[in-house]
Design a protein around this motif. Structure first.
Motif, mmCIF file in Angstrom:
data_model
loop_
_atom_site.group_PDB
_atom_site.id
_atom_site.type_symbol
_atom_site.label_atom_id
_atom_site.label_comp_id
_atom_site.label_asym_id
_atom_site.label_seq_id
_atom_site.Cartn_x
_atom_site.Cartn_y
_atom_site.Cartn_z
ATOM 1 N N ALA A 155 0.839 -1.193 0.000
ATOM 2 C CA ALA A 155 0.000 0.000 0.000
ATOM 3 C C ALA A 155 0.874 1.242 0.000
ATOM 4 C CB ALA A 155 -0.915 -0.011 1.225
ATOM 5 N N GLN A 156 0.434 2.282 -0.704
ATOM 6 C CA GLN A 156 1.216 3.500 -0.819
ATOM 7 C C GLN A 156 1.041 4.368 0.418
ATOM 8 O OE1 GLN A 156 3.318 4.371 -3.313
ATOM 9 N NE2 GLN A 156 3.013 2.281 -4.059
ATOM 10 N N HIS A 157 2.106 5.025 0.840
ATOM 11 C CA HIS A 157 2.074 5.905 2.000
ATOM 12 C C HIS A 157 2.822 7.184 1.656
ATOM 13 C CE1 HIS A 157 0.634 2.540 4.408
ATOM 14 N NE2 HIS A 157 1.545 1.816 3.783
ATOM 15 N N SER A 158 2.484 8.225 2.370
ATOM 16 C CA SER A 158 3.114 9.511 2.098
ATOM 17 C C SER A 158 4.555 9.544 2.564
ATOM 18 C CB SER A 158 2.330 10.635 2.791
ATOM 19 O OG SER A 158 2.341 10.449 4.196
ATOM 20 N N GLN A 159 4.882 8.739 3.573
ATOM 21 C CA GLN A 159 6.248 8.724 4.062
ATOM 22 C C GLN A 159 6.453 7.469 4.884
ATOM 23 O OE1 GLN A 159 6.730 12.088 6.615
ATOM 24 N NE2 GLN A 159 5.164 11.450 8.057
ATOM 25 N N THR A 160 7.703 7.062 4.988
ATOM 26 C CA THR A 160 8.010 5.904 5.810
ATOM 27 C C THR A 160 7.777 6.243 7.279
ATOM 28 O OG1 THR A 160 9.663 5.148 4.231
ATOM 29 C CG2 THR A 160 9.827 4.299 6.473
ATOM 30 N N PRO A 161 7.072 5.396 8.030
ATOM 31 C CA PRO A 161 6.784 5.713 9.429
ATOM 32 C C PRO A 161 8.050 5.924 10.235
ATOM 33 C CG PRO A 161 5.466 3.859 8.683
ATOM 34 C CD PRO A 161 6.465 4.143 7.599
ATOM 35 N N ALA A 162 8.036 6.964 11.048
ATOM 36 C CA ALA A 162 9.194 7.236 11.899
ATOM 37 C C ALA A 162 9.388 6.144 12.932
ATOM 38 C CB ALA A 162 9.023 8.591 12.596
ATOM 39 N N ALA A 163 8.339 5.341 13.181
ATOM 40 C CA ALA A 163 8.438 4.281 14.182
ATOM 41 C C ALA A 163 9.474 3.238 13.807
ATOM 42 C CB ALA A 163 7.081 3.612 14.376
ATOM 43 N N LEU A 164 9.843 3.121 12.548
ATOM 44 C CA LEU A 164 10.844 2.144 12.167
ATOM 45 C C LEU A 164 12.209 2.478 12.760
ATOM 46 C CD1 LEU A 164 9.923 1.419 8.443
ATOM 47 C CD2 LEU A 164 9.386 0.092 10.485
ATOM 48 N N SER A 165 12.365 3.690 13.291
ATOM 49 C CA SER A 165 13.601 4.053 13.992
ATOM 50 C C SER A 165 13.501 3.794 15.492
ATOM 51 C CB SER A 165 13.926 5.534 13.754
ATOM 52 O OG SER A 165 14.122 5.804 12.382
ATOM 53 N N VAL A 335 5.841 0.352 4.722
ATOM 54 C CA VAL A 335 7.082 0.823 4.110
ATOM 55 C C VAL A 335 6.784 1.438 2.750
ATOM 56 C CG1 VAL A 335 9.331 0.120 3.208
ATOM 57 C CG2 VAL A 335 8.477 -0.861 5.332
ATOM 58 N N VAL A 336 7.345 2.605 2.514
ATOM 59 C CA VAL A 336 7.135 3.294 1.238
ATOM 60 C C VAL A 336 7.845 2.538 0.124
ATOM 61 C CG1 VAL A 336 7.630 5.388 -0.065
ATOM 62 C CG2 VAL A 336 6.842 5.554 2.290
ATOM 63 N N ASP A 337 7.133 2.307 -0.972
ATOM 64 C CA ASP A 337 7.732 1.691 -2.150
ATOM 65 C C ASP A 337 8.297 2.789 -3.027
ATOM 66 O OD1 ASP A 337 8.440 0.232 -4.380
ATOM 67 O OD2 ASP A 337 6.774 -1.161 -4.151
ATOM 68 N N SER A 338 9.605 2.865 -3.104
ATOM 69 C CA SER A 338 10.254 3.961 -3.821
ATOM 70 C C SER A 338 10.196 3.783 -5.336
ATOM 71 C CB SER A 338 11.715 4.087 -3.378
ATOM 72 O OG SER A 338 12.377 2.853 -3.521
ATOM 73 N N LEU A 339 9.873 2.588 -5.802
ATOM 74 C CA LEU A 339 9.797 2.363 -7.250
ATOM 75 C C LEU A 339 8.410 2.726 -7.756
ATOM 76 C CD1 LEU A 339 11.615 -1.037 -7.857
ATOM 77 C CD2 LEU A 339 12.499 1.275 -8.152
ATOM 78 N N PRO A 340 8.304 3.547 -8.791
ATOM 79 C CA PRO A 340 6.985 3.854 -9.358
ATOM 80 C C PRO A 340 6.314 2.593 -9.891
ATOM 81 C CG PRO A 340 8.670 5.371 -10.169
ATOM 82 C CD PRO A 340 9.388 4.276 -9.456
ATOM 83 N N ALA A 341 4.987 2.642 -9.963
ATOM 84 C CA ALA A 341 4.226 1.475 -10.396
ATOM 85 C C ALA A 341 4.603 1.057 -11.815
ATOM 86 C CB ALA A 341 2.730 1.773 -10.299
ATOM 87 N N ASP A 342 4.871 2.019 -12.706
ATOM 88 C CA ASP A 342 5.199 1.646 -14.079
ATOM 89 C C ASP A 342 6.554 0.948 -14.164
ATOM 90 O OD1 ASP A 342 6.523 3.935 -13.323
ATOM 91 O OD2 ASP A 342 6.454 4.882 -15.297
ATOM 92 N N VAL A 343 7.498 1.328 -13.293
ATOM 93 C CA VAL A 343 8.795 0.644 -13.267
ATOM 94 C C VAL A 343 8.617 -0.785 -12.764
ATOM 95 C CG1 VAL A 343 11.103 0.634 -12.256
ATOM 96 C CG2 VAL A 343 10.064 2.796 -12.973
ATOM 97 N N PHE A 382 19.547 0.714 -6.802
ATOM 98 C CA PHE A 382 20.045 1.832 -5.994
ATOM 99 C C PHE A 382 21.560 1.960 -6.087
ATOM 100 C CE2 PHE A 382 15.914 1.150 -3.797
ATOM 101 C CZ PHE A 382 15.389 2.402 -4.068
ATOM 102 N N LEU A 383 22.243 0.847 -6.305
ATOM 103 C CA LEU A 383 23.682 0.940 -6.539
ATOM 104 C C LEU A 383 23.955 1.716 -7.821
ATOM 105 C CD1 LEU A 383 26.606 0.161 -5.894
ATOM 106 C CD2 LEU A 383 26.219 -1.970 -7.150
ATOM 107 N N GLN A 384 23.174 1.413 -8.868
ATOM 108 C CA GLN A 384 23.341 2.139 -10.126
ATOM 109 C C GLN A 384 22.958 3.602 -9.975
ATOM 110 O OE1 GLN A 384 24.827 1.118 -12.684
ATOM 111 N NE2 GLN A 384 24.364 2.696 -14.195
ATOM 112 N N MET A 385 21.899 3.872 -9.194
ATOM 113 C CA MET A 385 21.512 5.258 -8.949
ATOM 114 C C MET A 385 22.622 6.014 -8.233
ATOM 115 S SD MET A 385 18.461 5.985 -10.136
ATOM 116 C CE MET A 385 17.856 7.325 -9.121
ATOM 117 N N GLY A 386 23.280 5.331 -7.299
ATOM 118 C CA GLY A 386 24.388 5.972 -6.607
ATOM 119 C C GLY A 386 25.548 6.271 -7.533
#
Length: 503
Positions: A155-165, A335-343, A382-386
């Motif tokens: 499910a999509q979320h506006s941001q990753t929950p701070a509780a994961l920290s 958890v926020v899914d950083s990959l767009p749906a089309d990707v 993400f390695l390639q993005m870096g």
């Protein structure tokens, strides 16, 4: 202040920061009573204070957000009257009206709270170690319990929950001692647990009748306990629990060493599911130290693909697996899914939340394979993005220019004892453009053995030294370094005559 009261203070502060949604602990604040009462009595907290906390928290779920705020504020005031150091630890601000009365539903808008400070009976402040734990509903910008659709993996979320920290001590059954042990294997926060993947799996998902068992198999069997016996061994220093399991097709003997409490938990007539390796003793099939569960509860350790995690001392697979199930089931969908749906669609990848669920507790082998593919894709992506980001940053840096004229380069080419190939000329032209671009050059020259890489490197060095700059040539071995030295000397100063010795 007693550790149990300090823990209570942190939970209250989390609840305050979460807007009194009863989300500081998974399942609600009342869940903490299962372990907090014992800790409080061990800390010699007055029984009156303990009973006040128990009564207030047991009814907490049924209160409105406004009443919850008042309840916790009053309870901490009661604790402060008995333990002045608790009142001294209080500080910060209290949301006096988090939600107006009658507007606690999911559809009601959240007003801007009125904040007051300076009161003696306000809620305790968060310390440096107190986690911030918003409920997943807050990440979705609405209040109230999540629907099945909202809680679905991916499910999509506006941001990753701070509780994961948040530290692991917010979990039921994880105290400072367990948290210190888990720290030894790199588990410090809830987010660490999500990405602490199993090292292997045992597939107990294929049920077999007892009559079909073979020596050496790893299987799951469901049957009825026929008998349970305790037998001392080694002169009474140890005990062995033996049980007989029957499923109508045959009988299987089960045994556990030094687990005497099982004699009270296993009862004749009880239906259980056991998983383990089939062994043989005196011609009979047996199963030693199997995992087992009653068949009327969710199968977590048997009758499924069971994750096996890297462990450390004083941590068992079953205990860690239970904690993982609690965290992964609750937080992976948030958890926020950083990959767009089309990707994801173009690469045929499952959503990230679903992948985290499946890699820890796969439904089947296909789900596990898809989850691994998704997580592997993320790692490479993400390695390639870096790398691309580093290249972009590199391109923004200004560098010295090393221009050479066509006449200069033509003269050097003419002085070579051979003619450059078309591929060599293209590589040299690209390098020449890089050196005169005003940006740092980061280029890989690739070719088979004998393709002429060394002469291109020598001409590149000559371009730089012609502008009164220095060049360093590195080689992996001393022998190769000496070989390159002789080749460069011959090409740049010797027989080829590219450079005079004084150049």
């Amino acid at each position: 202040m007693q550790p149990s009261l300090e823990k209570l203070r942190k939970f209250f502060r989390l609840e305050h920061e979460n807007g009194y949604h009863n989300s500081a602990i998974i399942g609600g604040l009342a869940k903490m009573l299962d372990f907090w009462e014992g800790e409080a009595r061990a800390d010699s907290v007055q029984e009156g204070v303990i009973q006040a906390v128990v009564q207030r928290l047991r009814s907490y779920e049924g209160l409105s957000p406004v009443s919850r705020a008042d309840a916790l504020k009053g309870l901490w005031k009661r604790i402060g009257e008995t333990y002045p150091e608790a009142a001294q630890r209080a500080g910060g601000a209290v949301v006096r009206t988090p939600v107006p009365a009658g507007q606690g539903s999911a559809s009601a808008p959240q007003p801007v709270p009125r904040v007051e400070s300076g009161e003696q009976n306000r809620l305790p402040p968060a310390s440096d170690t107190a986690p911030t734990r918003p409920h997943p509903e807050q990440a979705r910008h609405h209040a109230g319990p999540p629907s099945r659709a909202d809680a679905a993996p991916g499910a999509q979320h506006s941001q990753t929950p701070a509780a994961l920290s948040a530290p692991l001590t917010v979990l039921q059954g994880v105290g400072p001692r367990h948290a210190a042990t888990l720290d030894g294997i790199g588990l410090r926060t809830l987010g660490d647990m999500l990405y602490y993947f199993p090292r292997r799996y045992e597939d107990y998902s294929q049920l077999k009748p007892i009559k079909g068992l073979w020596y050496g198999e790893q299987v799951t069997v469901i049957g009825t306990v026929e008998s349970v016996h305790t037998r001392p061994i080694r002169g009474g220093a140890s005990t062995i629990i033996e049980a007989t399991l029957s499923d109508g097709t045959g009988a299987l003997r089960l045994s556990w060493f030094n687990q005497p409490w099982l004699a009270n938990r296993l009862k004749p007539g009880q239906q259980i599911s056991v998983s383990g390796t089939v062994d043989q003793y005196l011609g009979r099939l047996v199963m030693s130290q199997p995992d087992w569960e009653p068949v009327d509860i969710e199968h977590l350790h048997t009758n499924r693909i069971v994750p096996i995690y890297p462990l450390t001392a004083r941590i068992s697979q079953k205990w860690l697996r239970g904690q993982m199930k609690q965290v992964v089931s609750y937080w992976a969908p948030a958890v926020v899914d950083s990959l767009p749906a089309d990707v994801r669609a173009s690469a045929n990848l499952m959503p990230l939340g679903q992948a985290l669920l499946q890699v820890h507790f796969p439904d089947n082998q296909d789900g596990l394979k898809s989850a691994r593919e998704r997580l592997a894709f993320d790692e490479i992506f993400f390695l390639q993005m870096g790398v691309l980001r580093q290249k972009r940053d590199w391109k923004q840096v200004e560098a010295r220019r090393f221009p050479v004229s066509d006449e200069w380069l033509g003269a050097r080419n003419q002085a070579l004892p051979f003619t450059l190939t078309a591929a060599q000329q293209r590589a040299l032209a690209d390098i020449r453009l890089d050196l005169n671009s005003g940006q740092p050059m980061n280029r890989l020259l690739q070719g088979d053995v004998g393709s002429g890489k060394t002469v291109i490197a020598a001409l590149t060095a000559a371009m730089i030294t012609s502008s009164n700059a220095h060049v360093a040539v590195m080689a992996p071995t001393g022998i190769l370094a000496e070989q390159h030295y002789r080749t460069f000397t011959d090409l740049l100063t010797g027989g080829a005559g590219i450079l005079r010795p004084d150049e």
